[in-house]
Design a protein around this motif. Structure first.
Motif, PDB file in Angstrom:
ATOM      1  N   TYR A   1       0.838  -1.189   0.000  1.00 54.23           N
ATOM      2  CA  TYR A   1       0.000   0.000   0.000  1.00 54.23           C
ATOM      3  C   TYR A   1       0.879   1.246   0.000  1.00 54.23           C
ATOM      4  O   TYR A   1       1.895   1.316   0.696  1.00 54.23           O
ATOM      5  N   ARG A   2       0.476   2.257  -0.774  1.00 52.65           N
ATOM      6  CA  ARG A   2       1.289   3.464  -0.917  1.00 52.65           C
ATOM      7  C   ARG A   2       1.515   4.157   0.429  1.00 52.65           C
ATOM      8  O   ARG A   2       2.624   4.618   0.713  1.00 52.65           O
ATOM      9  N   GLU A   3       0.508   4.212   1.276  1.00 50.39           N
ATOM     10  CA  GLU A   3       0.671   4.881   2.563  1.00 50.39           C
ATOM     11  C   GLU A   3       1.697   4.147   3.439  1.00 50.39           C
ATOM     12  O   GLU A   3       2.479   4.774   4.157  1.00 50.39           O
ATOM     13  N   ASP A   4       1.683   2.809   3.367  1.00 48.08           N
ATOM     14  CA  ASP A   4       2.672   2.034   4.116  1.00 48.08           C
ATOM     15  C   ASP A   4       4.072   2.280   3.563  1.00 48.08           C
ATOM     16  O   ASP A   4       5.052   2.354   4.316  1.00 48.08           O
ATOM     17  N   GLN A   5       4.160   2.395   2.262  1.00 47.08           N
ATOM     18  CA  GLN A   5       5.438   2.657   1.605  1.00 47.08           C
ATOM     19  C   GLN A   5       6.002   4.007   2.057  1.00 47.08           C
ATOM     20  O   GLN A   5       7.180   4.119   2.417  1.00 47.08           O
ATOM     21  N   LYS A   6       5.150   5.017   2.054  1.00 41.83           N
ATOM     22  CA  LYS A   6       5.579   6.359   2.456  1.00 41.83           C
ATOM     23  C   LYS A   6       6.014   6.380   3.920  1.00 41.83           C
ATOM     24  O   LYS A   6       7.013   7.030   4.276  1.00 41.83           O
ATOM     25  N   TYR A   7       5.292   5.682   4.770  1.00 44.16           N
ATOM     26  CA  TYR A   7       5.630   5.649   6.191  1.00 44.16           C
ATOM     27  C   TYR A   7       6.996   4.991   6.403  1.00 44.16           C
ATOM     28  O   TYR A   7       7.833   5.488   7.173  1.00 44.16           O
ATOM     29  N   ALA A   8       7.227   3.856   5.714  1.00 48.63           N
ATOM     30  CA  ALA A   8       8.499   3.151   5.845  1.00 48.63           C
ATOM     31  C   ALA A   8       9.656   4.006   5.357  1.00 48.63           C
ATOM     32  O   ALA A   8      10.738   4.030   5.975  1.00 48.63           O
ATOM     33  N   LEU A   9       9.446   4.720   4.257  1.00 45.61           N
ATOM     34  CA  LEU A   9      10.495   5.597   3.740  1.00 45.61           C
ATOM     35  C   LEU A   9      10.807   6.714   4.720  1.00 45.61           C
ATOM     36  O   LEU A   9      11.972   7.103   4.900  1.00 45.61           O
ATOM     37  N   ALA A  10       9.777   7.245   5.369  1.00 50.20           N
ATOM     38  CA  ALA A  10      10.003   8.313   6.350  1.00 50.20           C
ATOM     39  C   ALA A  10      10.806   7.805   7.545  1.00 50.20           C
ATOM     40  O   ALA A  10      11.615   8.541   8.117  1.00 50.20           O
ATOM     41  N   LYS A  11      10.615   6.530   7.900  1.00 47.80           N
ATOM     42  CA  LYS A  11      11.332   5.960   9.043  1.00 47.80           C
ATOM     43  C   LYS A  11      12.755   5.514   8.692  1.00 47.80           C
ATOM     44  O   LYS A  11      13.677   5.672   9.488  1.00 47.80           O
ATOM     45  N   LEU A  12      12.918   4.945   7.501  1.00 43.87           N
ATOM     46  CA  LEU A  12      14.184   4.295   7.164  1.00 43.87           C
ATOM     47  C   LEU A  12      15.046   5.076   6.189  1.00 43.87           C
ATOM     48  O   LEU A  12      16.232   4.786   6.034  1.00 43.87           O
ATOM     49  N   GLY A  13      14.448   6.051   5.497  1.00 35.71           N
ATOM     50  CA  GLY A  13      15.174   6.739   4.446  1.00 35.71           C
ATOM     51  C   GLY A  13      15.080   5.977   3.134  1.00 35.71           C
ATOM     52  O   GLY A  13      14.361   4.982   3.024  1.00 35.71           O
ATOM     53  N   LYS A  14      15.822   6.417   2.141  1.00 35.19           N
ATOM     54  CA  LYS A  14      15.707   5.823   0.797  1.00 35.19           C
ATOM     55  C   LYS A  14      16.572   4.563   0.683  1.00 35.19           C
ATOM     56  O   LYS A  14      17.605   4.536   0.018  1.00 35.19           O
ATOM     57  N   VAL A  15      16.087   3.525   1.368  1.00 33.95           N
ATOM     58  CA  VAL A  15      16.775   2.230   1.321  1.00 33.95           C
ATOM     59  C   VAL A  15      15.882   1.150   0.715  1.00 33.95           C
ATOM     60  O   VAL A  15      16.320   0.008   0.548  1.00 33.95           O
TER      61      VAL A  15
ATOM     62  N   ALA B   1       9.209   9.494  -0.747  1.00 28.35           N
ATOM     63  CA  ALA B   1       8.360   9.513   0.445  1.00 28.35           C
ATOM     64  C   ALA B   1       7.114  10.372   0.270  1.00 28.35           C
ATOM     65  O   ALA B   1       6.164  10.263   1.049  1.00 28.35           O
ATOM     66  N   GLU B   2       7.112  11.233  -0.742  1.00 26.11           N
ATOM     67  CA  GLU B   2       5.950  12.087  -0.990  1.00 26.11           C
ATOM     68  C   GLU B   2       5.534  11.987  -2.449  1.00 26.11           C
ATOM     69  O   GLU B   2       6.366  11.840  -3.342  1.00 26.11           O
ATOM     70  N   ASP B   3       4.229  12.092  -2.680  1.00 22.10           N
ATOM     71  CA  ASP B   3       3.717  12.107  -4.046  1.00 22.10           C
ATOM     72  C   ASP B   3       4.010  13.462  -4.685  1.00 22.10           C
ATOM     73  O   ASP B   3       4.110  14.473  -3.991  1.00 22.10           O
ATOM     74  N   GLY B   4       4.126  13.456  -5.988  1.00 19.57           N
ATOM     75  CA  GLY B   4       4.398  14.698  -6.691  1.00 19.57           C
ATOM     76  C   GLY B   4       4.661  14.448  -8.155  1.00 19.57           C
ATOM     77  O   GLY B   4       4.625  13.294  -8.617  1.00 19.57           O
ATOM     78  N   PRO B   5       4.928  15.500  -8.924  1.00 22.64           N
ATOM     79  CA  PRO B   5       5.196  15.360 -10.348  1.00 22.64           C
ATOM     80  C   PRO B   5       6.380  14.416 -10.594  1.00 22.64           C
ATOM     81  O   PRO B   5       7.413  14.506  -9.926  1.00 22.64           O
ATOM     82  N   GLY B   6       6.195  13.495 -11.528  1.00 23.39           N
ATOM     83  CA  GLY B   6       7.265  12.577 -11.887  1.00 23.39           C
ATOM     84  C   GLY B   6       7.360  11.348 -11.018  1.00 23.39           C
ATOM     85  O   GLY B   6       8.113  10.412 -11.330  1.00 23.39           O
ATOM     86  N   VAL B   7       6.639  11.295  -9.898  1.00 21.65           N
ATOM     87  CA  VAL B   7       6.668  10.130  -9.019  1.00 21.65           C
ATOM     88  C   VAL B   7       5.720   9.070  -9.574  1.00 21.65           C
ATOM     89  O   VAL B   7       4.533   9.339  -9.781  1.00 21.65           O
ATOM     90  N   LYS B   8       6.242   7.903  -9.826  1.00 21.66           N
ATOM     91  CA  LYS B   8       5.433   6.833 -10.410  1.00 21.66           C
ATOM     92  C   LYS B   8       4.812   5.999  -9.290  1.00 21.66           C
ATOM     93  O   LYS B   8       5.451   5.101  -8.727  1.00 21.66           O
ATOM     94  N   VAL B   9       3.601   6.315  -8.954  1.00 17.78           N
ATOM     95  CA  VAL B   9       2.895   5.617  -7.877  1.00 17.78           C
ATOM     96  C   VAL B   9       2.257   4.347  -8.437  1.00 17.78           C
ATOM     97  O   VAL B   9       1.578   4.373  -9.459  1.00 17.78           O
ATOM     98  N   GLY B  10       2.483   3.243  -7.755  1.00 19.07           N
ATOM     99  CA  GLY B  10       1.830   1.993  -8.131  1.00 19.07           C
ATOM    100  C   GLY B  10       2.632   1.097  -9.042  1.00 19.07           C
ATOM    101  O   GLY B  10       2.221  -0.036  -9.300  1.00 19.07           O
TER     102      GLY B  10
END
Length: 548
Positions: A312-326, A350-359
């Motif tokens: 899930y995207r929200e879980d992905q964002k949360y993990a990135l906020a905790k661990l960084g870009k690993v 960690a955040e949605d925006g232009p150029g971010v490929k969600v999913g």
């Protein structure tokens, strides 16, 4: 899959073209011997308070290989392994490869009857079984009388202890069995689309490519200074990951118990300066939502690989906020040993925006090619949804002793994954559904037909259909829609009791819904799509137990 006698595909590159017939490759157990030479005194494996150097593991594997040869195990024999994670299980893989035999690990959570089926389906000659599973050993021996060799990991009443055997043969050495590209080394059991597990044949040559590809695409720059925490069973994807890390002399650290202790996991990350974790989205969520993630130092982490299910995207964002870009995602099946696409750290935002490929689950792996095809095998353009098909050296050799499944799974040289999706103009893959009814619970594939057939053996069940529904912890769980026989009354408790002990717990339905009539097509067939639509219309797809 059928191959020519020259090991090729019928092109002029065989013996007629003046090239050698043999396609000899390195035996995969040579990885361990290399490490013993280069990093002999360095720790290669950690489990609780115990550690093993690469040289110690090499000697132990040589001893077990000598024991297997003395018992008559030879090239091509299958060795069934029923064990929870331990150093002996890890060693058994290398010992099996060393004698040219085929490693057949089970999911240790499966029931005795389920494991007994794997023994017969694989044609196993030998059994290595952890002492904690005497019922499994008994079921296997009863179902597969051809198994005339048994070894127990730990003292037991059903076989001699693995460590005692190693001690008796310690100091004995022998040659690594000669192997060619297509010689099998691992039967990776996967159920495909029709319930009963099938043995996907992984070969020495294919797995050498997988090791190289994983190092290239998932964890570039891995060295003997790296360390990996094992939080999943070594029988499947985690075992592949540890083989890959061993190829660079990186150490593996096992959790001390078979259940995930999150605080202990983060303590081990800090203690051993862990750089690599392989897991599934469910475990990533559990690890990053626990308070211990903020208590222990995890700055050593370079790669947290997740696979096996959508995240899930929200879980992905949360993990990135905790661990960084690993975070590194890959998409693949057991049949392709996880080697279809990759979404590396740089493309995880960690955040949605232009150029971010969600999913997306990423782009093609090095040396692999995927296409989206229609049912006739025609390639579809970008944006069009169809069968996800793949070819390349990562594709398995076919299903063992199952020509019907092979015929269904290969089309014009492409492996048809059974998943549905599309690629965008840049080649990024998006999975939109599954051709089968399979769902993924806690990273494990669940195939409804097997469960449905067992439920139908209950005398008061007339019809049943099981679908996967979202679950905040496990990703998906099973919902069983049941129709009672005429004049009968059913209960969840009765059906749960009927399944108890017959299936691994992750396969058991989490909820039951009872209807008066099963949704069907005009041809009288139960259609999961109609079942799902009916439940949705009735408001029965929520998370709370419901009854029509």
């Amino acid at each position: 899959m059928e191959r020519s006698e020259t090991g090729g595909t019928g092109s002029p590159g065989g013996a007629a073209g003046g090239l050698p017939v043999s396609r000899r490759v390195a035996n995969l157990s040579y990885i361990l011997r290399q490490n013993a030479r280069r990093f002999g005194g360095e720790i290669g494996f950690v489990w609780g308070d115990d550690t093993w150097t690469w040289s110690e593991m090499e000697r132990r594997v040589d001893a077990m290989a000598a024991a297997l040869r003395a018992r008559g195990v030879s090239k091509g024999d299958r060795i069934l392994v029923q064990s929870k994670n331990c150093n002996q299980m890890f060693e058994s893989m290398f010992a099996t490869f060393r004698v040219g035999a085929v490693w057949v690990p089970t999911n240790y959570r499966q029931t005795p009857d389920e494991v007994a089926y794997l023994a017969t389906a694989s044609g196993a000659r030998a059994l290595i079984c952890h002492a904690a599973f005497p019922d499994h050993a008994a079921a296997v021996r009863a179902a597969a009388p051809a198994i005339d060799i048994a070894i127990s990991i730990g003292p037991s009443d059903f076989a001699e202890d693995y460590d005692a055997i190693v001690a008796r043969h310690l100091g004995e050495t022998g040659p690594l069995a000669d192997v060619e590209y297509d010689d099998p080394c691992w039967f990776f059991f996967t159920s495909g689309t029709t319930g009963r597990p099938k043995a996907a044949v992984l070969t020495h040559g294919q797995m050498a490519f997988i090791v190289t590809n994983h190092l290239c695409d998932l964890m570039p720059g891995t060295t003997s200074a790296d360390a990996s925490l094992v939080v999943a069973p070594l029988s499947h994807g985690a075992g592949v990951n540890q083989l890959v890390l061993a190829a660079r002399g990186a150490k593996s650290i096992l959790m001390p118990g078979e259940r995930l202790d999150v605080e202990e996991a983060w303590r081990l990350v800090e203690t051993w300066r862990v750089t690599n974790i392989f897991t599934v989205p469910t475990i990533v969520k559990i690890l990053t939502e626990h308070p211990a993630v903020d208590t222990y130092d995890h700055s050593s982490l370079k790669v947290v690989i997740y696979a096996g299910a959508p995240m899930y995207r929200e879980d992905q964002k949360y993990a990135l906020a905790k661990l960084g870009k690993v975070m590194v995602q890959y998409f693949g099946l057991g049949e392709v040993t996880g080697c279809i696409t990759v979404l590396p750290q740089a493309l995880h935002e960690a955040e949605d925006g232009p150029g971010v490929k969600v999913g997306t689950c990423g782009f093609e792996r090095t040396g692999m090619q995927l296409t989206i095809q229609d049912a006739a095998g025609n390639e579809l353009p970008a944006g069009a949804s169809g069968d996800i098909c793949v070819t390349g050296p990562g594709v398995f050799a076919g299903y063992y002793n199952n020509p019907e499944a092979n015929a269904k799974s290969f089309r014009n040289g492409w492996f048809v994954t059974g998943d549905i999706g599309y690629v965008d103009a840049e080649g990024f893959l998006y999975i939109t559904g599954r051709a089968s009814d399979m769902y993924i619970s806690g990273g494990s594939n669940v195939y409804p037909r097997e469960i449905e057939e067992l439920l139908l053996t209950h005398p008061t069940v007339k019809e049943v259909a099981i679908i996967g529904i979202p679950h905040p912890k496990w990703g998906e769980v099973g919902l069983a829609v049941v129709i009672a026989a005429e004049g009968e009354t059913l209960s969840e408790a009765a059906l749960a009791a009927h399944l108890d002990g017959k299936l691994a717990r992750y396969k058991l339905p989490a909820r039951y819904v009872f209807l008066d009539e099963m949704p069907k097509t005009g041809y009288g067939k139960i259609a999961k799509k109609l079942v799902r639509e009916t439940l949705e219309a009735k408001g029965l797809l929520g998370t709370e137990p419901a009854r029509a």
